[in-house]
Scaffold this active site. Structure first.
Site, mmCIF file in Angstrom:
data_model
loop_
_atom_site.group_PDB
_atom_site.id
_atom_site.type_symbol
_atom_site.label_atom_id
_atom_site.label_comp_id
_atom_site.label_asym_id
_atom_site.label_seq_id
_atom_site.Cartn_x
_atom_site.Cartn_y
_atom_site.Cartn_z
ATOM 1 N N ARG A 36 -101.762 -62.230 -1.127
ATOM 2 C CA ARG A 36 -103.208 -62.469 -1.084
ATOM 3 C C ARG A 36 -103.549 -63.968 -1.089
ATOM 4 O O ARG A 36 -104.569 -64.372 -0.522
ATOM 5 C CB ARG A 36 -103.871 -61.792 -2.288
ATOM 6 C CG ARG A 36 -103.807 -60.267 -2.286
ATOM 7 C CD ARG A 36 -104.894 -59.649 -1.414
ATOM 8 N NE ARG A 36 -104.921 -58.205 -1.513
ATOM 9 C CZ ARG A 36 -105.618 -57.519 -2.425
ATOM 10 N NH1 ARG A 36 -106.328 -58.169 -3.327
ATOM 11 N NH2 ARG A 36 -105.590 -56.201 -2.426
ATOM 12 N N ASP A 144 -121.658 -57.288 -5.789
ATOM 13 C CA ASP A 144 -120.209 -57.454 -5.743
ATOM 14 C C ASP A 144 -119.870 -58.816 -6.331
ATOM 15 O O ASP A 144 -120.686 -59.743 -6.273
ATOM 16 C CB ASP A 144 -119.694 -57.345 -4.306
ATOM 17 C CG ASP A 144 -118.208 -57.011 -4.261
ATOM 18 O OD1 ASP A 144 -117.878 -55.817 -4.150
ATOM 19 O OD2 ASP A 144 -117.380 -57.940 -4.353
#
Length: 276
Positions: A36, A144
């Site tokens: 990631r 979010d």
């Protein structure tokens, strides 16, 4: 030549992510961190993740820290994900709300980990088809932790690959317009949705009160005390007769006993117990 991420570097990343988002990265996730964070390292002109971690540890940079945290949050999503929480909305929840609310009263729904917006717009499409007054009555709050995901939700544009993941063709035709290689949600639906950044593990701004909350596939990333705290905060911004939907692998049982589990179709919803 890249350098493998040392244990001390992995531990530092885990502590950073937990401090900033309360998300727990379990031991053995080194491969995930490497995968990631490699794009972020390359974006910063560094050969590998170890060098990225060394750079940010030595010279903390808010932009780089945000990039690390956002890269390690999960943004997996699709239209009508898991099915039941959405069929239940139209078969059970909407009729109950129509019976309990005045015809002109707003229906407020919170998509509490909206990712790139598919959940919030799935809800919007369903209610637009079920309620003639949806455009004026339905208020969907989409939040979010990722700024990039919030911006995507606000834009309301999706690739062909994204609309292929669970969106029925009639709904695509009815609620979207083709714009180049992308599909753009109809203005009336986008007008129902307000998107903003929010860290569920932190203090909540003034929200609600909500009739329905979708808090799906989020709690699995937190430890039990954080789960309990988030459920407590969610309950405080819900109406007493509200509905909570969790992910298929999530439950309030054994975490917070102030919720009642209600079987719905093949799944279940949760409602605040009376007196709490």
């Amino acid at each position: 030549m890249t350098t493998a991420l040392a244990t001390s570097g992995f531990d530092w990343v885990c502590q950073l992510v937990r401090r900033e988002s309360a998300i727990v990265l379990a031991p053995g996730k080194e491969y995930l961190v490497e995968a990631r964070l490699m794009p972020l390292a390359r974006q910063m002109g560094l050969p590998g993740v170890a060098e990225l971690v060394d750079r940010v540890r030595a010279r903390p940079d808010p932009v780089a820290i945000r990039g690390i945290v956002e890269a390690l949050t999960t943004n997996e999503t699709s239209w009508f994900r898991d099915g039941d929480p959405f069929t239940t909305l139209t078969s059970t929840v909407v009729p109950a709300l129509q019976a309990a609310r005045r015809p002109t009263e707003d229906i407020k729904i919170w998509s509490a980990a909206c990712s790139s917006g598919q959940e919030a717009y799935t809800i919007g499409m369903l209610l637009a088809d079920a309620l003639p007054s949806a455009a004026s009555r339905v208020k969907i709050t989409a939040t979010d932790i990722s700024r990039a995901m919030v911006e995507r939700t606000r834009a309301g544009r999706f690739s062909q690959l994204e609309v292929n993941r669970g969106l029925p063709a009639p709904m695509l035709i009815r609620h979207f317009t083709r714009v180049g290689t992308e599909w753009e949600i109809a203005p009336a639906l986008r007008g129902m949705v307000t998107a903003s950044e929010l860290n569920l593990a932190g203090p909540l701004p003034r929200l609600g009160p909500f009739d329905v909350v979708y808090l799906r596939n989020v709690l699995i990333y937190f430890d039990p005390p954080t789960k309990r705290d988030i459920l407590r905060k969610v309950r405080q911004v819900m109406r007493p007769d509200g509905w909570l939907f969790l992910g298929a692998a999530e439950t309030t049982l054994g975490v917070d006993d102030t919720w009642e589990r209600v079987p719905c179709g093949r799944g279940s919803a949760y409602r605040p117990t009376k007196g709490n």
